[in-house]
Design a protein around this motif. Structure first.
Motif, PDB file in Angstrom:
ATOM      1  N   LYS A  17       0.819  -1.221   0.000  1.00  0.00           N
ATOM      2  CA  LYS A  17       0.000   0.000   0.000  1.00  0.00           C
ATOM      3  C   LYS A  17       0.856   1.276   0.000  1.00  0.00           C
ATOM      4  N   LEU A  18       1.954   1.248  -0.751  1.00  0.00           N
ATOM      5  CA  LEU A  18       2.843   2.398  -0.893  1.00  0.00           C
ATOM      6  C   LEU A  18       2.441   3.179  -2.142  1.00  0.00           C
ATOM      7  N   PRO A  19       2.951   4.414  -2.311  1.00  0.00           N
ATOM      8  CA  PRO A  19       2.743   5.108  -3.586  1.00  0.00           C
ATOM      9  C   PRO A  19       3.138   4.191  -4.743  1.00  0.00           C
ATOM     10  N   SER A  20       2.372   4.222  -5.809  1.00  0.00           N
ATOM     11  CA  SER A  20       2.454   3.206  -6.863  1.00  0.00           C
ATOM     12  C   SER A  20       3.869   2.975  -7.390  1.00  0.00           C
ATOM     13  N   THR A  21       4.537   4.059  -7.828  1.00  0.00           N
ATOM     14  CA  THR A  21       5.848   3.887  -8.459  1.00  0.00           C
ATOM     15  C   THR A  21       6.886   3.372  -7.463  1.00  0.00           C
ATOM     16  N   ILE A  22       6.875   3.906  -6.249  1.00  0.00           N
ATOM     17  CA  ILE A  22       7.832   3.460  -5.236  1.00  0.00           C
ATOM     18  C   ILE A  22       7.551   2.010  -4.862  1.00  0.00           C
ATOM     19  N   GLY A  23       6.270   1.668  -4.741  1.00  0.00           N
ATOM     20  CA  GLY A  23       5.910   0.296  -4.406  1.00  0.00           C
ATOM     21  C   GLY A  23       6.373  -0.699  -5.449  1.00  0.00           C
ATOM     22  N   ILE A  24       6.197  -0.348  -6.737  1.00  0.00           N
ATOM     23  CA  ILE A  24       6.644  -1.235  -7.820  1.00  0.00           C
ATOM     24  C   ILE A  24       8.158  -1.398  -7.777  1.00  0.00           C
ATOM     25  N   LEU A  25       8.889  -0.318  -7.502  1.00  0.00           N
ATOM     26  CA  LEU A  25      10.342  -0.403  -7.388  1.00  0.00           C
ATOM     27  C   LEU A  25      10.747  -1.339  -6.258  1.00  0.00           C
ATOM     28  N   ILE A  26      10.102  -1.213  -5.100  1.00  0.00           N
ATOM     29  CA  ILE A  26      10.448  -2.051  -3.951  1.00  0.00           C
ATOM     30  C   ILE A  26      10.136  -3.513  -4.232  1.00  0.00           C
ATOM     31  N   VAL A  27       8.965  -3.810  -4.805  1.00  0.00           N
ATOM     32  CA  VAL A  27       8.620  -5.194  -5.145  1.00  0.00           C
ATOM     33  C   VAL A  27       9.614  -5.743  -6.171  1.00  0.00           C
ATOM     34  N   LEU A  29      12.763  -4.811  -6.561  1.00  0.00           N
ATOM     35  CA  LEU A  29      14.018  -5.088  -5.843  1.00  0.00           C
ATOM     36  C   LEU A  29      13.921  -6.374  -5.036  1.00  0.00           C
ATOM     37  N   LEU A  30      12.798  -6.562  -4.323  1.00  0.00           N
ATOM     38  CA  LEU A  30      12.615  -7.774  -3.527  1.00  0.00           C
ATOM     39  C   LEU A  30      12.625  -9.011  -4.426  1.00  0.00           C
ATOM     40  N   ALA A  31      11.976  -8.926  -5.584  1.00  0.00           N
ATOM     41  CA  ALA A  31      11.979 -10.045  -6.519  1.00  0.00           C
ATOM     42  C   ALA A  31      13.397 -10.334  -7.019  1.00  0.00           C
ATOM     43  N   SER A  32      14.160  -9.265  -7.294  1.00  0.00           N
ATOM     44  CA  SER A  32      15.543  -9.440  -7.759  1.00  0.00           C
ATOM     45  C   SER A  32      16.395 -10.110  -6.687  1.00  0.00           C
ATOM     46  N   PHE A  33      16.276  -9.629  -5.451  1.00  0.00           N
ATOM     47  CA  PHE A  33      17.049 -10.245  -4.363  1.00  0.00           C
ATOM     48  C   PHE A  33      16.583 -11.674  -4.103  1.00  0.00           C
ATOM     49  N   GLY A  34      15.287 -11.932  -4.300  1.00  0.00           N
ATOM     50  CA  GLY A  34      14.778 -13.293  -4.153  1.00  0.00           C
ATOM     51  C   GLY A  34      15.400 -14.240  -5.161  1.00  0.00           C
ATOM     52  N   VAL A  35      15.504 -13.781  -6.407  1.00  0.00           N
ATOM     53  CA  VAL A  35      16.148 -14.594  -7.449  1.00  0.00           C
ATOM     54  C   VAL A  35      17.608 -14.851  -7.100  1.00  0.00           C
ATOM     55  N   MET A  36      18.294 -13.818  -6.585  1.00  0.00           N
ATOM     56  CA  MET A  36      19.691 -13.995  -6.175  1.00  0.00           C
ATOM     57  C   MET A  36      19.798 -14.994  -5.027  1.00  0.00           C
ATOM     58  N   GLY A  37      18.821 -14.949  -4.103  1.00  0.00           N
ATOM     59  CA  GLY A  37      18.821 -15.893  -2.986  1.00  0.00           C
ATOM     60  C   GLY A  37      18.631 -17.319  -3.451  1.00  0.00           C
ATOM     61  N   VAL A  38      17.719 -17.529  -4.398  1.00  0.00           N
ATOM     62  CA  VAL A  38      17.511 -18.865  -4.960  1.00  0.00           C
ATOM     63  C   VAL A  38      18.785 -19.357  -5.626  1.00  0.00           C
ATOM     64  N   ASP A  39      19.458 -18.461  -6.338  1.00  0.00           N
ATOM     65  CA  ASP A  39      20.701 -18.829  -7.015  1.00  0.00           C
ATOM     66  C   ASP A  39      21.801 -19.172  -6.014  1.00  0.00           C
ATOM     67  N   PHE A  40      21.802 -18.454  -4.866  1.00  0.00           N
ATOM     68  CA  PHE A  40      22.816 -18.732  -3.832  1.00  0.00           C
ATOM     69  C   PHE A  40      22.586 -20.096  -3.198  1.00  0.00           C
ATOM     70  N   LEU A  41      21.294 -20.445  -2.967  1.00  0.00           N
ATOM     71  CA  LEU A  41      20.977 -21.714  -2.315  1.00  0.00           C
ATOM     72  C   LEU A  41      21.082 -22.886  -3.283  1.00  0.00           C
ATOM     73  N   TRP A  42      20.656 -22.672  -4.536  1.00  0.00           N
ATOM     74  CA  TRP A  42      20.691 -23.745  -5.538  1.00  0.00           C
ATOM     75  C   TRP A  42      21.388 -23.239  -6.798  1.00  0.00           C
ATOM     76  N   PRO A  43      22.708 -23.084  -6.751  1.00  0.00           N
ATOM     77  CA  PRO A  43      23.445 -22.486  -7.878  1.00  0.00           C
ATOM     78  C   PRO A  43      23.307 -23.270  -9.187  1.00  0.00           C
ATOM     79  N   ALA A  44      23.026 -24.582  -9.075  1.00  0.00           N
ATOM     80  CA  ALA A  44      22.932 -25.395 -10.292  1.00  0.00           C
ATOM     81  C   ALA A  44      21.769 -24.951 -11.177  1.00  0.00           C
ATOM     82  N   LEU A  45      20.759 -24.302 -10.593  1.00  0.00           N
ATOM     83  CA  LEU A  45      19.608 -23.864 -11.381  1.00  0.00           C
ATOM     84  C   LEU A  45      19.968 -22.751 -12.367  1.00  0.00           C
ATOM     85  N   GLY A  46      20.943 -21.905 -11.978  1.00  0.00           N
ATOM     86  CA  GLY A  46      21.383 -20.813 -12.858  1.00  0.00           C
ATOM     87  C   GLY A  46      20.315 -19.767 -13.114  1.00  0.00           C
ATOM     88  N   VAL A  47      19.400 -19.587 -12.146  1.00  0.00           N
ATOM     89  CA  VAL A  47      18.287 -18.652 -12.346  1.00  0.00           C
ATOM     90  C   VAL A  47      18.786 -17.221 -12.480  1.00  0.00           C
TER      91      VAL A  47
END
Length: 406
Positions: A17-27, A29-47
């Motif tokens: 429920k943040l201002p639209s543009t800032i909220g999209i940026l934060i989501v 970023l969180l999605a990007s860090f999530g992908v990096m986390g998946v890659d750190f835990l399961w590097p063989a996936l190469g996500v």
């Protein structure tokens, strides 16, 4: 990108429920860090590598500077009235010229001292981090309840200092990274380039805006008139790039003329409503895509520890440079006019950086200093949009309580 913008916008609306543009940026970023986390835990996936390849295949610099920016600046300028801008012209002019120069010098000298970067290259960093981003600023202003005079100062300055800052950046890049020794730009060449870009862009925008206004006076068909304004934004921006004049300044001047004189004297009430609604929608959609891309650009950034330290220091440096850009023009004008309370801290904190700075950093020629400049720029932009963007309304309400002054 449209699918993800809609999805992330929905997540923000329902969860954060943040201002639209800032909220999209934060989501994003969180999605990007999530992908990096998946890659750190399961590097063989190469996500992360797959996503990184997808992100880097998008030329963010060209997509913004030669694609979205013209439409975004035109849309922003449409909603700034010339009568409001005329009342603040002296402040806007000084901040968009003297302010940009001061900020470039402060940020450049400071960055050279912090990182050991050669001064000329550090000044390039100063020029790309100095302009406030009208896309980020106008997006936040829609959510914050600022006084009209203060809103006009911030919006007007951000529209013009963006164009001026871009020209300063082009001049400094030409000096710092000459294609050859024979093409190394001197002071006269740099001055002529600045005049050509800045004044040429303003003249082209006013001429095209006036011709479009005269054409629209002969027409009473809202769908055709909306199409004509779209043609002005697209065609005028492309023509400015072809003529080597400032396309951002062209878009702002054309938008100001159509949004005020064109709306009053060249459009029916029905057309005016459709034009306003159309450009508001274009603004919202492109803003969503742009802030999504900013979040994904984290995959293109290097984050060694010394770069992170330089980035954190650059956040403070950017705020100091912004303070100089705001305070000096206001102190010069104070004997001649009154200012609203808290104008210096509010405009300092409200001078948001955004996608334009990241795009300019990405457009730099490949060299040994580009990675640290890009990392510092990205960290300044994320801090600016998220921290400053979410708090500028509260800062304004706390510091600017007295009645409005011109």
């Amino acid at each position: 990108l449209i699918v993800l913008s809609g999805l992330f916008g929905a997540i923000n609306y329902l969860v954060f429920k943040l201002p639209s543009t800032i909220g999209i940026l934060i989501v994003s970023l969180l999605a990007s860090f999530g992908v990096m986390g998946v890659d750190f835990l399961w590097p063989a996936l190469g996500v992360a590598d797959s996503v990184r390849n997808g992100v880097t295949s998008i030329d963010f610099s060209d997509a913004l500077l030669e694609g979205m920016l013209g439409l975004l600046l035109f849309a922003g300028a449409l909603h700034v009235k010339l009568s409001d801008l005329r009342a603040q012209w002296s402040v806007v002019l000084l901040m968009a010229t003297l302010g940009v120069g001061l900020s470039t010098a402060v940020a450049g000298v400071g960055f050279s001292w912090i990182t050991g970067t050669p001064l000329l290259i550090a000044l390039v960093f100063g020029s790309l981090i100095s302009p406030t981003d009208p896309v980020a600023v106008l997006g936040v202003l829609r959510e914050a309840s600022l006084r009209k005079s203060l809103e006009t100062k911030i919006a007007g300055e951000s529209l013009f200092n963006d164009g001026v800052g871009y020209v300063v950046f082009l001049v400094l890049v030409g000096i710092a990274f000459p294609v050859s020794q024979e093409q190394s730009a001197g002071a006269t060449d740099a001055f002529l380039l600045f005049v050509q870009e800045a004044f040429g862009g303003a003249a082209l925008g006013l001429i095209l805006g006036w011709l479009t206004f005269r054409l629209m006076r002969l027409i009473d068909d809202y769908s055709l008139e909306v199409l004509i304004t779209l043609g002005l934004a697209f065609g005028g921006y492309s023509l400015a790039l072809y003529l080597h004049v400032s396309a951002p300044i062209m878009a702002v001047c054309a938008g100001l003329l159509i949004g005020d004189i064109g709306a009053k004297h060249g459009m029916s009430d029905e057309t005016r409503n459709y034009v306003d609604a159309f450009w508001k929608l274009i603004d919202e959609i492109l803003n969503a895509v742009l802030f999504l891309l900013i979040g994904f650009e984290v995959f293109a950034i290097a984050f060694p520890s010394d770069y992170i330290i330089a980035g954190v220091a650059s956040i403070g440096l950017a705020l100091l440079a912004r303070l100089a850009a705001v305070a000096v023009p206001i102190f010069i004008l104070k004997p001649f006019r009154a200012f609203s309370p808290g104008v210096i801290p509010i405009m300092t904190w409200g001078g948001l950086k955004g996608g334009i700075s990241v795009a300019l950093a990405l457009s730099l020629p490949e060299n040994e200093y580009k990675p640290i400049i890009l990392t510092a720029t990205y960290m300044v932009v994320i801090f600016s949009i998220v921290i400053q963007g979410l708090t500028v309304g509260r800062v304004a309400n706390k510091l600017g309580r007295e009645p409005d002054l011109v």
